[in-house]
Design a protein around this motif. Structure first.
Motif, short mmCIF file in Angstrom:
data_model
loop_
_atom_site.label_atom_id
_atom_site.label_comp_id
_atom_site.label_asym_id
_atom_site.label_seq_id
_atom_site.Cartn_x
_atom_site.Cartn_y
_atom_site.Cartn_z
N PRO A 9 0.81 -1.22 0.00
CA PRO A 9 0.00 0.00 0.00
C PRO A 9 0.85 1.28 0.00
O PRO A 9 0.48 2.26 -0.64
CB PRO A 9 -0.82 -0.13 1.28
CG PRO A 9 -1.01 -1.62 1.42
CD PRO A 9 0.33 -2.19 1.00
N GLU A 30 -7.12 -4.96 6.70
CA GLU A 30 -7.23 -4.03 7.82
C GLU A 30 -8.39 -4.41 8.74
O GLU A 30 -9.49 -4.71 8.27
CB GLU A 30 -7.43 -2.61 7.28
CG GLU A 30 -7.23 -1.54 8.33
CD GLU A 30 -7.05 -0.16 7.71
OE1 GLU A 30 -6.38 0.66 8.34
OE2 GLU A 30 -7.58 0.08 6.61
N SER A 33 -12.38 -3.39 8.48
CA SER A 33 -12.62 -2.74 7.19
C SER A 33 -13.57 -3.52 6.27
O SER A 33 -14.04 -2.97 5.29
CB SER A 33 -11.29 -2.51 6.45
OG SER A 33 -10.73 -3.74 6.02
N SER A 46 -9.98 -3.00 3.21
CA SER A 46 -8.73 -2.28 2.98
C SER A 46 -7.56 -3.20 3.20
O SER A 46 -7.59 -4.06 4.09
CB SER A 46 -8.63 -1.07 3.92
OG SER A 46 -9.62 -0.12 3.59
N THR A 48 -3.58 -3.10 4.17
CA THR A 48 -2.66 -2.19 4.82
C THR A 48 -1.29 -2.82 5.02
O THR A 48 -1.17 -4.04 5.12
CB THR A 48 -3.22 -1.74 6.20
OG1 THR A 48 -2.32 -0.82 6.79
CG2 THR A 48 -3.42 -2.92 7.15
N GLU A 50 0.34 -1.34 7.51
CA GLU A 50 0.42 -0.68 8.82
C GLU A 50 0.98 0.74 8.72
O GLU A 50 1.15 1.40 9.73
CB GLU A 50 1.22 -1.49 9.85
CG GLU A 50 0.68 -2.88 10.10
CD GLU A 50 -0.69 -2.90 10.77
OE1 GLU A 50 -1.08 -1.89 11.36
OE2 GLU A 50 -1.36 -3.95 10.71
N ARG A 52 0.32 2.65 5.33
CA ARG A 52 -0.73 3.18 4.46
C ARG A 52 -1.73 2.07 4.17
O ARG A 52 -1.42 0.89 4.33
CB ARG A 52 -0.13 3.69 3.13
CG ARG A 52 0.92 4.77 3.25
CD ARG A 52 0.47 6.06 3.91
NE ARG A 52 -0.57 6.79 3.21
CZ ARG A 52 -0.37 7.79 2.38
NH1 ARG A 52 0.86 8.18 2.10
NH2 ARG A 52 -1.38 8.42 1.82
N SER A 53 -2.93 2.47 3.71
CA SER A 53 -3.98 1.51 3.36
C SER A 53 -4.52 1.82 1.99
O SER A 53 -4.50 2.98 1.56
CB SER A 53 -5.14 1.57 4.36
OG SER A 53 -4.70 1.19 5.64
#
Length: 131
Positions: A9, A30, A33, A46, A48, A50, A52-53
């Motif tokens: 991501p 995520e 999500s 989503s 991720t 950790e 960005r997602s």
């Protein structure tokens, strides 16, 4: 070439992915999500690293191992609105399946250490109960 690489991501957000071409996005699903549409076949979640997602849309059945907080690789294309339209979802509980870039991003964020400590504790418990 028909070899599809994995992108994290963070790489998607940095614009390092092929524009308009199919690619694979890897990371963790995520937590919290996953959303299903009325018919249950249109899914949003989503992915991720950790850091960005990326929001993912997928129509179809999810693999049995698909879980929030677990590793996933999705194949598809990035849409103009920034969402990833997935044509395939691959899920695995084994972190060896994760792309190296995702592992590095998780290690940087400290998530991999927590994951490995939890895994080691679980394996230790299983070994004790097997004796």
């Amino acid at each position: 070439s028909n070899v599809m690489f994995f992108y994290s991501p963070s790489q998607v957000h940095a614009g390092e992915v092929p524009q308009g071409a199919a690619f694979r996005l890897g990371g963790l699903v995520e937590q919290g999500s996953l959303q299903r549409s009325g018919d249950g076949m249109l899914l949003r979640f989503s992915v991720t690293d950790e850091v960005r997602s990326v929001p993912v849309q997928y129509r179809g059945l999810l693999p049995d191992l698909f879980r929030e907080g677990k590793g996933v690789v999705v194949s598809g294309r990035l849409q103009p609105d920034g969402a990833f339209q997935a044509s395939e979802v691959l899920a695995k509980h084994d972190e060896n399946y994760m792309p190296p870039e995702v592992m590095q991003a998780l290690e940087k964020s400290g998530m991999m250490q927590k994951h490995n400590e939890a895994k080691a504790a679980k394996q230790g418990y299983q070994q004790e109960s097997a004796q």
